[in-house]
Write a protein that holds these residues in place. Structure first.
Motif, PDB file in Angstrom:
ATOM      1  N   LYS A 252       7.825   1.699  10.870  1.00  0.00           N
ATOM      2  CA  LYS A 252       7.268   3.011  11.216  1.00  0.00           C
ATOM      3  C   LYS A 252       6.106   2.851  12.190  1.00  0.00           C
ATOM      4  O   LYS A 252       5.242   2.006  12.007  1.00  0.00           O
ATOM      5  CB  LYS A 252       6.789   3.747   9.969  1.00  0.00           C
ATOM      6  CG  LYS A 252       6.335   5.170  10.269  1.00  0.00           C
ATOM      7  CD  LYS A 252       6.119   5.958   9.012  1.00  0.00           C
ATOM      8  CE  LYS A 252       5.815   7.411   9.343  1.00  0.00           C
ATOM      9  NZ  LYS A 252       5.717   8.216   8.148  1.00  0.00           N
TER      10      LYS A 252
ATOM     11  N   GLU B  78       3.234   5.403  14.094  1.00  0.00           N
ATOM     12  CA  GLU B  78       2.665   6.747  14.166  1.00  0.00           C
ATOM     13  C   GLU B  78       1.464   6.701  15.099  1.00  0.00           C
ATOM     14  O   GLU B  78       0.577   5.861  14.922  1.00  0.00           O
ATOM     15  CB  GLU B  78       2.255   7.198  12.769  1.00  0.00           C
ATOM     16  CG  GLU B  78       1.909   8.657  12.684  1.00  0.00           C
ATOM     17  CD  GLU B  78       1.715   9.086  11.248  1.00  0.00           C
ATOM     18  OE1 GLU B  78       0.553   9.061  10.791  1.00  0.00           O
ATOM     19  OE2 GLU B  78       2.718   9.429  10.599  1.00  0.00           O
TER      20      GLU B  78
ATOM     21  N   THR C 247       5.842  10.095  15.952  1.00  0.00           N
ATOM     22  CA  THR C 247       6.286   9.296  14.816  1.00  0.00           C
ATOM     23  C   THR C 247       7.655   8.720  15.152  1.00  0.00           C
ATOM     24  O   THR C 247       8.574   9.462  15.522  1.00  0.00           O
ATOM     25  CB  THR C 247       6.380  10.148  13.535  1.00  0.00           C
ATOM     26  OG1 THR C 247       5.127  10.799  13.322  1.00  0.00           O
ATOM     27  CG2 THR C 247       6.720   9.296  12.334  1.00  0.00           C
TER      28      THR C 247
ATOM     29  N   TRP D 210      11.892  -4.313  16.187  1.00  0.00           N
ATOM     30  CA  TRP D 210      12.800  -3.969  15.092  1.00  0.00           C
ATOM     31  C   TRP D 210      14.236  -4.426  15.342  1.00  0.00           C
ATOM     32  O   TRP D 210      15.134  -4.105  14.561  1.00  0.00           O
ATOM     33  CB  TRP D 210      12.779  -2.457  14.857  1.00  0.00           C
ATOM     34  CG  TRP D 210      11.453  -1.918  14.406  1.00  0.00           C
ATOM     35  CD1 TRP D 210      10.448  -2.610  13.777  1.00  0.00           C
ATOM     36  CD2 TRP D 210      10.985  -0.585  14.549  1.00  0.00           C
ATOM     37  NE1 TRP D 210       9.391  -1.776  13.527  1.00  0.00           N
ATOM     38  CE2 TRP D 210       9.683  -0.533  13.987  1.00  0.00           C
ATOM     39  CE3 TRP D 210      11.514   0.567  15.102  1.00  0.00           C
ATOM     40  CZ2 TRP D 210       8.928   0.641  13.956  1.00  0.00           C
ATOM     41  CZ3 TRP D 210      10.765   1.728  15.074  1.00  0.00           C
ATOM     42  CH2 TRP D 210       9.488   1.761  14.499  1.00  0.00           C
TER      43      TRP D 210
ATOM     44  N   THR E 252      10.461   6.208  13.357  1.00  0.00           N
ATOM     45  CA  THR E 252      10.800   5.602  12.079  1.00  0.00           C
ATOM     46  C   THR E 252      12.148   4.913  12.171  1.00  0.00           C
ATOM     47  O   THR E 252      13.143   5.536  12.577  1.00  0.00           O
ATOM     48  CB  THR E 252      10.853   6.673  10.968  1.00  0.00           C
ATOM     49  OG1 THR E 252       9.630   7.423  10.988  1.00  0.00           O
ATOM     50  CG2 THR E 252      11.056   6.043   9.610  1.00  0.00           C
ATOM     51  N   ARG E 253      12.150   3.651  11.810  1.00  0.00           N
ATOM     52  CA  ARG E 253      13.411   2.911  11.759  1.00  0.00           C
ATOM     53  C   ARG E 253      14.216   3.419  10.571  1.00  0.00           C
ATOM     54  O   ARG E 253      13.677   3.631   9.473  1.00  0.00           O
ATOM     55  CB  ARG E 253      13.119   1.426  11.597  1.00  0.00           C
ATOM     56  CG  ARG E 253      14.348   0.583  11.616  1.00  0.00           C
ATOM     57  CD  ARG E 253      13.995  -0.875  11.498  1.00  0.00           C
ATOM     58  NE  ARG E 253      15.219  -1.643  11.528  1.00  0.00           N
ATOM     59  CZ  ARG E 253      15.257  -2.945  11.475  1.00  0.00           C
ATOM     60  NH1 ARG E 253      14.136  -3.627  11.392  1.00  0.00           N
ATOM     61  NH2 ARG E 253      16.400  -3.574  11.502  1.00  0.00           N
ATOM     62  N   THR E 254      15.484   3.653  10.786  1.00  0.00           N
ATOM     63  CA  THR E 254      16.386   4.085   9.728  1.00  0.00           C
ATOM     64  C   THR E 254      17.476   3.012   9.581  1.00  0.00           C
ATOM     65  O   THR E 254      17.601   2.141  10.448  1.00  0.00           O
ATOM     66  CB  THR E 254      17.025   5.453  10.057  1.00  0.00           C
ATOM     67  OG1 THR E 254      17.840   5.315  11.230  1.00  0.00           O
ATOM     68  CG2 THR E 254      15.957   6.520  10.286  1.00  0.00           C
TER      69      THR E 254
END
Length: 142
Positions: free
Chosen positions: A8, A10, A71, A34, A73-75
């Protein structure tokens, strides 16, 4: 202020022409970190387009600044990206003429994102969000 945790990123961000370019670099670096190299170009493009919209269309605060909360965010299957700003007016996609220098950003984001939307934020302002899915690895022929 920038805050990064595993998976994540931010950033509470003052949006200027220079900071749009810097955000592209930061988002690209996190996607590489990532292991999402195939999303780097698209991720850089969409964050640039969304921040440029904040720069060009969001109302400045009382100090004349335009700010956004970014923001990323890796999913499990890609990445979710959201740009929040305090201007409650929702962006509108428009048809740009061939000679227009702008007006294609949201259409472009919508075209490259796997999911895309704009939502009023209950605490004020709006969220412009999208998801980018990692391309499936093609299996090598036996």
């Amino acid at each position: 202020m920038t805050c990064a945790a595993a998976g994540k990123l931010e950033m509470d961000y003052e949006v200027t022409p220079l900071s749009v370019r810097v955000a592209r670099v930061i988002v690209s670096a996190h996607l590489r970190l990532w292991g999402m190299e195939k999303l780097v170009d698209t991720g850089a493009l969409v964050v640039s387009e969304l921040l440029t919209n904040v720069l060009n269309h969001a109302r400045p605060d009382r100090d004349g600044r335009r700010s956004a909360l970014i923001t990323v965010t890796r999913t499990p299957d890609g990445v979710a990206l959201c740009v929040h700003d305090e201007d409650p007016s929702l962006p509108q996609q428009r048809c740009a003429d061939d000679d227009d220098e702008d007006g294609r950003g949201l259409r472009l984001v919508n075209a490259v994102a796997d999911r895309f939307g704009v939502s009023p934020n209950p605490s004020g302002g709006k969220d412009v969000w999208l998801t980018l899915l990692s391309p499936r690895q093609s299996k090598a022929a036996p």
